[in-house]
Every structure is written in C-alpha cells, then in structure tokens.
Scaffold this motif. Sequence first.
Motif, short mmCIF file in Angstrom:
data_model
loop_
_atom_site.label_atom_id
_atom_site.label_comp_id
_atom_site.label_asym_id
_atom_site.label_seq_id
_atom_site.Cartn_x
_atom_site.Cartn_y
_atom_site.Cartn_z
N PHE A 287 0.82 -1.21 0.00
CA PHE A 287 0.00 0.00 0.00
C PHE A 287 0.86 1.27 0.00
N ALA A 288 1.95 1.26 0.72
CA ALA A 288 2.79 2.46 0.83
C ALA A 288 3.89 2.53 -0.22
N ALA A 289 3.99 1.51 -1.06
CA ALA A 289 5.07 1.47 -2.06
C ALA A 289 4.86 2.52 -3.14
N LYS A 290 5.93 2.85 -3.84
CA LYS A 290 5.89 3.83 -4.91
C LYS A 290 6.35 3.20 -6.22
N GLY A 291 5.81 3.70 -7.32
CA GLY A 291 6.29 3.32 -8.64
C GLY A 291 5.99 1.89 -9.06
N ILE A 292 5.01 1.24 -8.44
CA ILE A 292 4.65 -0.13 -8.79
C ILE A 292 3.73 -0.12 -10.01
N GLN A 293 4.06 -0.94 -11.00
CA GLN A 293 3.22 -1.12 -12.18
C GLN A 293 2.43 -2.42 -12.05
N PHE A 294 1.13 -2.34 -12.15
CA PHE A 294 0.29 -3.52 -11.98
C PHE A 294 -0.15 -4.06 -13.33
N LYS A 295 -0.04 -5.37 -13.50
CA LYS A 295 -0.54 -6.03 -14.71
C LYS A 295 -1.92 -6.59 -14.41
N ILE A 296 -2.93 -5.96 -14.97
CA ILE A 296 -4.31 -6.33 -14.67
C ILE A 296 -4.77 -7.44 -15.61
N SER A 297 -5.00 -8.63 -15.06
CA SER A 297 -5.51 -9.74 -15.87
C SER A 297 -6.97 -10.03 -15.57
N ASN A 298 -7.40 -9.74 -14.32
CA ASN A 298 -8.83 -9.74 -13.96
C ASN A 298 -9.53 -11.08 -14.18
N GLU A 299 -8.79 -12.19 -14.00
CA GLU A 299 -9.39 -13.50 -14.23
C GLU A 299 -9.92 -14.14 -12.96
N GLY A 300 -9.97 -13.38 -11.85
CA GLY A 300 -10.28 -13.97 -10.55
C GLY A 300 -11.58 -14.74 -10.49
N ARG A 301 -12.67 -14.14 -10.96
CA ARG A 301 -13.97 -14.80 -10.83
C ARG A 301 -14.06 -16.07 -11.67
N SER A 302 -13.63 -15.99 -12.94
CA SER A 302 -13.71 -17.17 -13.80
C SER A 302 -12.78 -18.26 -13.29
N LEU A 303 -11.61 -17.88 -12.74
CA LEU A 303 -10.68 -18.87 -12.21
C LEU A 303 -11.29 -19.56 -11.00
N PHE A 304 -11.96 -18.79 -10.13
CA PHE A 304 -12.59 -19.39 -8.95
C PHE A 304 -13.69 -20.36 -9.36
N GLU A 305 -14.51 -19.97 -10.33
CA GLU A 305 -15.59 -20.85 -10.79
C GLU A 305 -15.03 -22.14 -11.38
N PHE A 306 -13.91 -22.01 -12.11
CA PHE A 306 -13.29 -23.18 -12.72
C PHE A 306 -12.77 -24.13 -11.65
N LEU A 307 -12.04 -23.59 -10.68
CA LEU A 307 -11.41 -24.43 -9.67
C LEU A 307 -12.43 -25.09 -8.76
N THR A 308 -13.47 -24.34 -8.35
CA THR A 308 -14.47 -24.92 -7.47
C THR A 308 -15.39 -25.88 -8.22
N GLY A 309 -15.45 -25.77 -9.54
CA GLY A 309 -16.31 -26.65 -10.33
C GLY A 309 -15.68 -27.97 -10.70
N ARG A 310 -14.39 -28.14 -10.44
CA ARG A 310 -13.71 -29.36 -10.86
C ARG A 310 -14.28 -30.58 -10.13
N GLY A 311 -14.46 -31.63 -10.87
CA GLY A 311 -14.90 -32.87 -10.28
C GLY A 311 -16.39 -32.99 -10.07
N ARG A 312 -17.16 -31.94 -10.39
CA ARG A 312 -18.60 -32.03 -10.19
C ARG A 312 -19.26 -32.83 -11.31
N ASP A 313 -20.22 -33.65 -10.94
CA ASP A 313 -20.99 -34.40 -11.93
C ASP A 313 -22.43 -33.91 -11.87
N GLY A 314 -23.21 -34.27 -12.89
CA GLY A 314 -24.65 -33.99 -12.85
C GLY A 314 -25.10 -33.05 -13.94
#
Length: 525
Positions: A287-314
């Motif tokens: 939070f207090a750092a300076k000059g940090i460049q962030f690479k925004i990929s924004n895949e959090g929600r789709s990644l969570f859905e993928f990982l929690t969905g593994r192994g489900r049947d039906g």
Amino acid sequence: MARIAFILLCHKDPEAIIDQARRLTRTGDYISIHFDARGGKETFEAIKNGLKDNPNVAFATKRIKCGWGEWSLVQATIYALEAAEAAFPRATHFYMLSGDCMSVKTAEYMHDFLDRNDMDYIESFDFFTSDWIKTGIKEERLIYRHFFNERTQKWLFYQSFWWQRRFGLERKIPDDLQVMIGSQWWCLRRRTVEWILDFIKKRKDVMQFFRTTWIPDETFFQTLVPHLVPEHEIQTRTLTFLMFTDYGMPVVFYNDHYDLLISQDYLFARKISPEAKELKKRLGDLFAAKGIQFKISNEGRSLFEFLTGRGRDGRRFSQRFWETESSLGRDRELLMIVCKKWHVAKRLVSQIKAKTDIPCLEYLFSEENTPLPDLGGIEKSLEKRTRHRRAWVRMLLDYFETDRMVVCIDPAGLDLIRDFYNDRSGTRLLEIECEFSDEYLTGHAKRTGLAGDQTPEDALERLLPTIRADINHEGDRIRDAEFENYDRISQSKTPEENARPLARFLDISEDDAREIVSMHYLFSD
C-alpha cells in the motif's frame, strides 16, 4: 490530488483495527471508524488510545449496536460519514470498508485512478427488474415494515411479516424514488456525500421508509446516489473485489492468493482470512510502495468458478416434461465426436463432410455462433439448444432428411452424452485423444478467462497442472462410463491405426476412413 476518507465499520479485533487505521493513513489519507457498541466500552477505549496521536483518524459521531439486515448498519455508516465529512475537509472521496478488507493496490495507484475518473462507484441495479436477489423475499423487503431481526428474532420477524400480509398492510414506496439494489461497498465523491447528508436532513419520509425495510444496507445508498447524481457520473460497480460461493458465503482469501488479488481490476479485496498473516503483511507493505506497475488480468472470478467446479458431476439443466418424452427416433443414429481441441474436431468434420454424405454439425451445444440452419429462431439460443437437446436434434435430423448425423461435443458435456445414450435411438461415440503442450494450455487459459495477457508467469506455472489434470479427468470420466459403440483415435497413432476405429464409427470402409484421417495438419495447433 485525490485524498480518501475511509469509512470503517467494525466490531472486533482492536489490534487489527489499529493496524488497519495506521496503514491506511500513513500515506496522507483519512479514516472514520464506527466500532459496534456491542463490542464493549473497554475495547473501544483501547482503539481510541491506540490512535489518539493520529490526526487523520476520526470516530463516528455516535456508537450504536448493529445487527445484520437492520437499519442500524446504515445508521452507523451515516454517523461515520458525518464525522469524516466534518473532520476531513480535504477529503475528496469516501470509501466504505469493513475490518475484513485489505488494499490490493498502492495508495499512489488509487489516487491516480480516482483523479483520472471523476465518478461515483456504487452498484445500483433496479430492485424489481434485476436478478440481484437470488433467493428469499424480494418485494416484501420494501412493502412491509420490518421491526425485528430475522436472525436473532426469527419467530417475531415472520409473525410480523405474515400478519401484515394477511391483513393487507402494504405500504407505498416514496413516489419520487426508484429503489435500487447492490453491494454495500462503495466509493463516493465528496460532493455526492454532501448531497446525501443534506437529503437525509430534508427527507424524513424517505428516512422513515428505509428504517423499516429489510437489509437496507443493500438499497439505501444504492437508491440515493442515482436519485441525486447524473447517470453518466456513476459507475455501477464496486472497487472492492469480493466473490461468493454457491452457498452464498463470501470467498475467503489466504496467503497464496497474493498474485491473484493484485492482478484484479479493484482497489481493495474482501474477505481476508484473519490467519493470513503473510498476505496481510505483503498487502500492507504494498500500500505504501511507490512506482509499482500492476498487470491487470482480472481472471479472478472465472478462475474461482473453474477451480471450485472441478470434479462435479450432474446435469446443468433439469429436463422438461416434453424433453423427457421426446426421442430422436428408434431408427435414427447420432454420431458424437468428443474432443477438447475444437479445431481438431472441426477439421475432422470438414473431411467427413467432403468424403461422405453424412450431415455434420460442430459444437452446437457449446458455441453460440456455430453455423446452423434456420429453424424458426430456436437455433439462436445456446441455452434453448441445450435445454431442449433431444427435440432440437430431432428437428435437425428432420431438416436434413436423414437418419444419421455427426455432432461435436466438448468432453465437459458428459451429461449431454449420457442423455443421448438414454434415448431409444442408436448412438455412437468417437473420442479424439490429443496432446496438450504448455503453450496450448496457456492459450486455452486465456481464451476461457482463467488467465489474461498480464497474468504473471509463476501464476501460470501453478495453474497449468490443474488445467491439464482437469482435461485428463474429463477424458477419464468418459472412458469410465463404458459407453457402447465407443471408439477412439489418437494423435500418437498413425493414420493407418486411426482408420479402423473411424471406419467403425462412421460405418464406412477403412480405405475411406484412412483418406479422412490422413490430413497432415489434423492435430496441429
């Protein structure tokens, strides 16, 4: 330059509150704290003593006891807002937080972001027409008066509710208000907050209405902001990253979520586990750092859905009565090609169409825009195709005036395969076994939203084995199902070896099958 007054509602863990306040104010921002009156006087005094020398800290004008779903949560927010607005005249923005929130960007990044975007950030969807409320009462939140807490006074809550319904004691929504709904985590400009505080003083009728609505922290500010602020000055989103599980519970973040969190297009995240000491330290230092460049990929929600969905049947969709009774026809045959690499299956299908007279369709249950004949509009909806799958395929067989047809299906569609095998028509299955390089899996992750162009390499390295295992798992499930009339061709085999199973699948000669699978670039990526 933007300066933020954080509005913090909290009820426990005084040491964490003190740490959070010190961290958020050390770069020149402010914080106004409402500590739940249920938390005890001694605990509150400890917080005040820990922050007494910090001029960028204020406390709500009044402390009250808060309960989930009650007006008290909104009232506590108003008290903290009033204190912040009076104590910090240089604050340009007011940002709603809880004790479980942590910054996932630098203060420098946040200030620059808010300077570049002169907007209010708040979720505000139409209460009645949106599907924001998934379960439970909806209209009844507003048209009945709620005096009791549903969690702590359940019997009184529902008795009051049912008596009002029985005797028709509905009330009107204030005529000039369009009730909106959304997340309670917002970021508002100073002018907007001043307008809201002024509105609160003038409109006693609106205040009286919201005091007895149910879960007003999801509707009060969400309604007032679009009522007071021009639409083009509002971004209908939150700047706090949060997700919910299938059971409606907030997703909790731990130490190994650091890379994922800082790559999301948000300024804060909720909820951080109290045990995630390393994550809290890294985010606090960031939070207090300076000059940090962030690479925004924004895949959090789709990644969570993928990982929690593994192994489900039906099934994804339950059958309708007309679908249960429908059939392709006893004398018809559906030929299903299953392949994870869609381009490989499509190449094979193009050769089958060129060498045989069998109608072939690509991923009609996976691709919205797959080429299809005009069948009155049903072909335009992927959901309708899937929901009425048998009736849909029967219509296609009728359209092509044939008793045999080839379709492509993704290996994840095991429920589709099973459903067609349960039909009284004939069914054949051909699996195309492909090899998956790390380069291909990386592209697959980006195409499906599990990663982005800016996803760090080390995060991809951790993700690829999971994707590979998931693809292998899909193939194993199909083989374990032991379907009749099942054949498999493979990238590791020669055209001569693949010709025999393809010939059985299509019921053609091996020479014709060899000609089809001899395409030299069939398995190329």
